[in-house]
Design an enzyme around this catalytic site. Structure first.
Site, PDB file in Angstrom:
ATOM      1  N   ALA A 471      41.705  34.927 -24.627  1.00  0.00           N
ATOM      2  CA  ALA A 471      42.541  35.857 -23.936  1.00  0.00           C
ATOM      3  C   ALA A 471      42.224  36.514 -22.742  1.00  0.00           C
ATOM      4  O   ALA A 471      42.766  37.079 -21.918  1.00  0.00           O
ATOM      5  CB  ALA A 471      43.300  37.022 -24.884  1.00  0.00           C
ATOM      6  N   SER A 541      38.279  40.448 -33.609  1.00  0.00           N
ATOM      7  CA  SER A 541      38.619  41.556 -34.562  1.00  0.00           C
ATOM      8  C   SER A 541      40.100  41.365 -34.944  1.00  0.00           C
ATOM      9  O   SER A 541      40.919  42.038 -34.863  1.00  0.00           O
ATOM     10  CB  SER A 541      38.303  42.893 -34.098  1.00  0.00           C
ATOM     11  OG  SER A 541      38.917  43.223 -32.859  1.00  0.00           O
TER      12      SER A 541
END
Length: 635
Positions: A471, A541
C-alpha cells in the site's frame, strides 16, 4: 429377491453401548422415508401391528406397500407427500444402538434439516439411482460439510427403477464421489440399494450379484465413533446461578470433559479462577465427587466470584479461545438477506451476544462449489463471513471442540442461520501482554513530556501507518522522516521488516505471533513518544484489536493513519514479490490472501495511495503532522 447376509462376527466389532446419531439427507422423493421405514422393519424395530396398519393405509390409497408411511405421522405430510419435520427413530444392531434423525428434503424445510443435522455423528446421503445428483442433493451435501459431518455413507436408492444396472450405479457413484471430494469428504461406502424391496439394507440381493460390498447395516456398524465428549477439554457453560441458604450454585450441563471436587476452574471471559468446593446433583444419594460430559449439575466454589449465564468454566490447561472476532461458515435461512453491517443475536451454548457482520468473504454455489464475492447472502445460500462482537466471547474452533464450535444467529425472533466457528487467520485474544513478574514497580521520570516538547520545538506521538503489503506504508514513512529531519524534528521510523531482524526475530507469522509483534512495537513506540520523539510506524498490523491495544498504551499520543489501497493495486505493485509467492502457496497466512486484514473504522487520517500520487500523499501526511504536532508556529 433378497437373501440374508450373516452378520459380521462379533469378535471383529466391539459392542458399543453409546448411541450413534445418524442424519438421513437427500433430495425430495429420493426415498429417505421409505429407506428408514424398511430399515426399521428389517431390524425388528417397529411396534406390533405397525406393518399391518401401514399396509392397510396403502391399500386404502390404492398404492403398493408404502414404507414411508411409517414415519409420516402428520396428516399434512401424507397429503403433500413430503416430510416437513425432523423425526427421531431408534433401532439397534449387534454392535450398537442408533438414533436416526430423518431430515426433510424439500427446499422450504431446510431450517428443520439444519437443526436435525446439527446433533448428528454421521450421515446417510440418499441419492435416486434414476435421477442422480440433484440440486437438493448438492445443497444437503454441503450442509453436511458445513456442520462438520465427515462420516458419510451414500445409499444409491431405487436401483429397481434402473433394472439393477451396474453401469448406472457406477456413474451415480462417481458423480457423488466427485462432488463430495470437493468438500474433502470421502464417503465410507457408496452402496446400491432398493429400499422398497429391502435390497442392500439388512440383506443382500441376488438381483445385484455384481456388488460385493457390505449392506447398509454392516456399513454403519463399520463406522468408528468420534472421540467421546468426555475425552475433550472441560467445557461447562453456566446456565444459571441459584442461591440456596448460604450457597451460590452454578448450574449447567457439562458439554465436554470432566471435573472433580478440588479442581481449579477458570471462568471465561472474565479469567477469574476458584476451586470446586462441592458438586450438587439432583436425585442422588450421597456426595458427588466428580461429573463428566452430558451431566447436568451444579457446583459451589471456595470463592464468591462474579459468574453469570453464558460464562464458560474450564481447567487452566486447554481453556476455550477468547475473541471478539472470528470467521464462520454459515447456511443462511433468514427471510431477509444477511448483509455486511447487520447485527444479529448469536447463540452458542448458553451464551447470547449481539454480533455484527464485519465482512462477507465469499458466497459458495452449492451446485458446483464455485465461489463468488458478494455483499449479501440470500435465503438458502452458504457463505463464509467474519463476525464481530463488542465483548469477548468464549468459544472453540469447531475442528477442536464441536461442543463450543457451533452457533445459530437469530434475526428478530427467528432462527436465521447456523454455522461453525473458525479462527483461521485470527489470534486468540486471551490475556496477552499481562506482566508475569510480581516484584516490579513503575518508575516516574523527572523530565516531563511537556519539557521535552519545549526543548524539541514540536510535540511527540505515535503516527501509526497501517495497510496492506504494497500500500506504500514504508515509502511514506521514510519520506516523511526525511522531510521532518530537514526541518530539525526528532522523528524516527519503526518499520515492520526491520523490527523482525531484532526485537521480533523470535516470532513467526501465525496470528498469535503477529499479535505479539504488534504488542511489542506498541510498547516501544510509546516509550519513544514519551522521550519526545515523533515515532512513525509502518506495519500491516491487520487486526483492529491489536491496533486498539497499541493505542491504549499511550492513547493521547496515538494517531492512526490508514494507508489505503485495494488488493488489486497492491498485487500490481508487489514490490517484494510476496503476493506472487502467496498465490502459489509458498507463503502461509499472508494478509489479504490467506489471512484477514481489518480496515480501520475511524482513523485520524486516511491516505488513498491508489488514487493519490506519492507527492500528493506526502503533502497530505506532512500537512497533518504540522497541524497536529507543531508548536508555537515553529515548523
Amino acid at each position: 429377491m433378497s437373501t440374508a447376509l450373516p452378520s459380521a462376527p462379533a469378535a471383529r466389532l466391539d459392542v458399543d453401548l453409546t448411541p450413534m446419531k445418524l442424519v438421513i439427507v437427500g433430495h425430495v422423493d429420493h426415498g429417505k422415508s421409505t429407506l428408514i421405514g424398511r430399515l426399521l422393519h428389517d431390524t425388528g424395530s417397529l411396534p406390533e401391528g405397525k406393518v399391518e396398519a401401514v399396509r392397510a393405509m396403502s391399500e386404502r390409497r390404492g398404492m403398493p406397500m408404502e414404507w414411508a408411511f411409517v414415519l409420516d405421522a402428520l396428516q399434512a405430510e401424507r397429503d403433500q407427500g413430503i416430510t416437513i419435520d425432523t423425526t427421531q427413530i431408534f433401532f439397534k444392531t449387534a454392535r450398537r444402538p442408533y438414533v436416526i434423525i430423518d431430515a426433510p428434503g424439500h427446499k422450504e424445510f431446510l431450517k428443520n434439516m439444519v437443526s436435525g443435522a446439527a446433533s448428528a455423528d454421521a450421515a446417510i446421503l440418499v441419492v435416486d439411482a434414476k435421477d442422480g445428483v440433484q440440486e437438493q442433493t448438492r445443497r444437503h451435501g454441503y450442509i453436511l460439510h458445513l456442520l462438520g459431518l465427515d462420516r458419510v455413507v451414500v445409499a444409491v436408492n431405487k436401483m429397481d427403477l434402473v433394472g439393477h444396472d451396474e453401469a448406472r450405479f457406477r456413474q451415480v457413484a462417481d458423480d457423488v464421489r466427485h462432488y463430495l471430494a470437493g468438500m474433502n469428504i470421502v464417503p465410507a461406502h457408496i452402496l446400491p440399494v432398493s429400499a422398497r424391496h429391502g435390497d442392500g439394507l439388512a440383506q443382500v440381493s441376488d438381483r445385484m450379484p455384481w456388488f460385493e460390498g457390505p449392506t447398509l447395516l454392516q456399513a454403519l456398524d463399520g463406522i468408528e465413533a468420534k472421540p467421546l465428549p468426555v475425552e475433550l477439554p472441560l467445557r461447562f457453560p453456566i446456565q444459571d446461578v441459584y442461591k440456596f441458604d448460604e450457597r451460590r450454585i452454578l448450574a449447567g450441563r457439562i458439554e465436554s470433559g470432566r471435573l472433580s471436587v478440588g479442581d481449579t476452574l477458570l471462568f471465561s471471559p472474565t479469567n477469574a479462577a476458584a476451586r470446586v468446593r462441592s458438586i450438587e446433583a439432583w436425585a442422588v444419594d450421597g456426595p458427588v465427587m466428580s461429573a463428566s460430559a452430558g451431566q447436568s449439575i451444579g457446583i459451589t466454589l471456595d470463592d464468591q466470584l462474579f459468574v453469570e449465564r453464558g460464562h464458560v468454566a474450564s481447567h487452566r490447561i486447554d481453556p476455550p479461545v477468547e475473541t471478539n472476532v472470528f470467521r464462520a461458515r454459515i447456511f443462511w435461512l433468514g427471510r431477509a438477506p444477511l448483509e455486511v453491517g447487520r447485527r444479529y443475536k448469536l447463540k452458542l451454548a448458553t451464551m447470547e451476544h449481539t454480533v455484527e457482520v464485519q465482512a462477507i468473504e465469499r458466497v459458495i454455489d452449492v451446485a458446483d462449489l464455485s465461489e463468488r464475492p458478494a455483499d449479501r447472502i440470500e435465503r438458502n445460500e452458504v457463505g463464509e463471513i467474519i463476525l464481530r462482537a463488542r465483548a469477548k466471547l468464549a468459544l472453540d474452533p469447531f475442528v477442536d471442540n464441536p461442543r463450543l464450535g457451533r452457533f445459530v444467529l437469530i434475526d428478530g425472533y427467528d432462527m436465521a442461520g447456523g454455522g461453525l466457528v473458525s479462527m483461521d487467520g485470527f489470534p486468540n485474544q486471551r490475556s496477552r501482554g499481562e506482566p508475569t513478574s510480581q516484584n516490579i514497580t513503575a518508575v516516574e521520570h523527572r523530565v516531563t513530556t511537556d519539557a521535552r516538547w519545549q526543548a524539541n520545538g514540536h510535540r511527540s506521538g505515535v503516527l501509526w501507518l497501517t495497510g496492506l503489503s504494497g500500500a506504500g506504508k514504508s515509502t511514506l514513512a521514510l519520506e516523511l522522516e526525511q522531510a521532518l529531519f530537514r526541518k530539525g524534528w526528532q522523528a524516527y521510523v519503526l518499520d515492520g521488516d526491520n523490527i523482525r531482524f531484532g526485537l521480533s526475530a523470535d516470532l513467526g507469522f501465525a496470528p498469535e505471533d503477529r499479535a505479539e509483534n504488534i504488542r511489542r512495537v506498541g510498547e516501544v513506540a510509546a516509550l519513544f513518544a514519551r522521550a519526545g520523539v515523533l515515532v512513525i510506524t509502518a506495519f500491516i498490523s491487520p487486526y483492529r484489536e491489536d491496533r486498539d491495544r497499541a493505542r491504549a498504551v499511550a492513547p493521547d499520543l496515538f494517531h492512526e493513519v490508514y494507508v489505503k489501497a485495494d488488493l488489486e493495486v497492491c498485487e500490481t505493485r508487489d514490490p517484494k514479490g510476496l503476493y506472487k509467492k502467496a498465490r502459489k502457496g509458498e507463503i502461509a497466512e499472508f494478509t489479504g490472501i490467506s489471512a484477514p486484514y481489518e480496515s480501520p473504522v475511524s482513523p485520524e487520517l486516511e491516505i488513498d495511495t491508489g488514487a493519490l500520487s506519492l507527492a500528493e500523499s506526502i503533502e497530505r501526511l506532512l500537512g497533518y503532522v504540522e497541524a497536529n504536532f507543531g508548536m508555537n508556529g515553529r515548523e
